[in-house]
Structure formats: C-alpha cells, structure tokens
Design a protein around this motif. Structure first.
Motif, PDB file in Angstrom:
ATOM      1  N   ASP A 224       0.839  -1.200   0.000  1.00 61.00           N
ATOM      2  CA  ASP A 224       0.000   0.000   0.000  1.00 61.00           C
ATOM      3  C   ASP A 224       0.871   1.245   0.000  1.00 61.00           C
ATOM      4  N   ASP A 225       1.900   1.236   0.845  1.00 59.54           N
ATOM      5  CA  ASP A 225       2.798   2.389   0.923  1.00 59.54           C
ATOM      6  C   ASP A 225       3.468   2.659  -0.416  1.00 59.54           C
ATOM      7  N   GLU A 226       3.928   1.614  -1.092  1.00 59.62           N
ATOM      8  CA  GLU A 226       4.602   1.778  -2.376  1.00 59.62           C
ATOM      9  C   GLU A 226       3.637   2.340  -3.421  1.00 59.62           C
ATOM     10  N   LYS A 227       2.448   1.815  -3.455  1.00 56.27           N
ATOM     11  CA  LYS A 227       1.457   2.302  -4.418  1.00 56.27           C
ATOM     12  C   LYS A 227       1.133   3.765  -4.145  1.00 56.27           C
ATOM     13  N   ILE A 228       0.961   4.098  -2.885  1.00 59.46           N
ATOM     14  CA  ILE A 228       0.656   5.477  -2.515  1.00 59.46           C
ATOM     15  C   ILE A 228       1.826   6.390  -2.854  1.00 59.46           C
ATOM     16  N   ARG A 229       3.057   5.930  -2.593  1.00 62.65           N
ATOM     17  CA  ARG A 229       4.245   6.730  -2.936  1.00 62.65           C
ATOM     18  C   ARG A 229       4.297   7.025  -4.434  1.00 62.65           C
ATOM     19  N   GLU A 230       4.041   6.006  -5.234  1.00 61.52           N
ATOM     20  CA  GLU A 230       4.072   6.183  -6.688  1.00 61.52           C
ATOM     21  C   GLU A 230       2.982   7.158  -7.152  1.00 61.52           C
ATOM     22  N   LEU A 231       1.791   7.010  -6.604  1.00 57.99           N
ATOM     23  CA  LEU A 231       0.706   7.919  -6.979  1.00 57.99           C
ATOM     24  C   LEU A 231       1.008   9.352  -6.533  1.00 57.99           C
ATOM     25  N   ASN A 232       1.595   9.503  -5.356  1.00 65.35           N
ATOM     26  CA  ASN A 232       1.961  10.840  -4.894  1.00 65.35           C
ATOM     27  C   ASN A 232       3.021  11.472  -5.777  1.00 65.35           C
ATOM     28  N   LYS A 233       3.977  10.668  -6.259  1.00 66.73           N
ATOM     29  CA  LYS A 233       4.998  11.180  -7.175  1.00 66.73           C
ATOM     30  C   LYS A 233       4.351  11.713  -8.457  1.00 66.73           C
ATOM     31  N   LYS A 234       3.409  10.931  -8.999  1.00 64.69           N
ATOM     32  CA  LYS A 234       2.706  11.360 -10.206  1.00 64.69           C
ATOM     33  C   LYS A 234       1.913  12.630  -9.948  1.00 64.69           C
TER      34      LYS A 234
END
Length: 89
Positions: free
Chosen positions: A23-33
C-alpha cells in the motif's frame, strides 16, 4: 477487547499508519505522479491561478482525510454489528 479499546483511546494504536508495504509503495508512486502534474500545472499559472490551485489542493486534502475517517467509522461500525450478531447466536 477492553485492552484494545484502551490502547486505541490512549493513542497506542494508529490504524491510519498501519498499512502494508505494498500500500505504501502504491501510494508513494501515486503521490509522485500527483506532485509531477501539480508542478507542471503550477509552472503554467499566473499568481491568481496559483492561489486557486493551492486552494484546490487544500480542499482535496480535506476531502480525502474526511473520506478516510468516514470509511474507518463505517468499517468499525460494521465490524461491531458482525461481532454482536456472532455473539448473540
């Protein structure tokens, strides 16, 4: 159960922080975008547009936090209903 409720009340349990690494990784990637798109848009705006964009971001953040809280409350309430039904049988 009383111990868990006490821990929750004292702030020893942090459901919002207890996420899986996936979940953290997915959220990190979405936040980067999201940040990248925000910066692109920010650089194209004049001062008034930047002020509107900041207000938009603040409002969006408030909505997200409120939705998360409501979802937590609904989930907790559903769990209590299910537990009550299980105990009553």
């Amino acid at each position: 159960m009383k111990e868990t409720l006490s821990e929750l009340w004292r702030g020893d349990i942090h459901p919002i922080k207890d996420k899986t690494e996936a979940d953290d990784e997915k959220i990190r990637e979405l936040n980067k975008k999201l940040d990248a798109y925000y910066n692109i848009l920010w650089n194209k705006l004049d001062a008034d547009g930047k002020q509107v964009l900041d207000r938009f971001r603040t409002c969006h953040t408030e909505i997200s936090l409120t939705e998360a809280e409501v979802s937590f409350i609904k989930g907790f309430s559903l769990a209590v209903k299910m537990l009550t039904e299980a105990i009553s049988e």
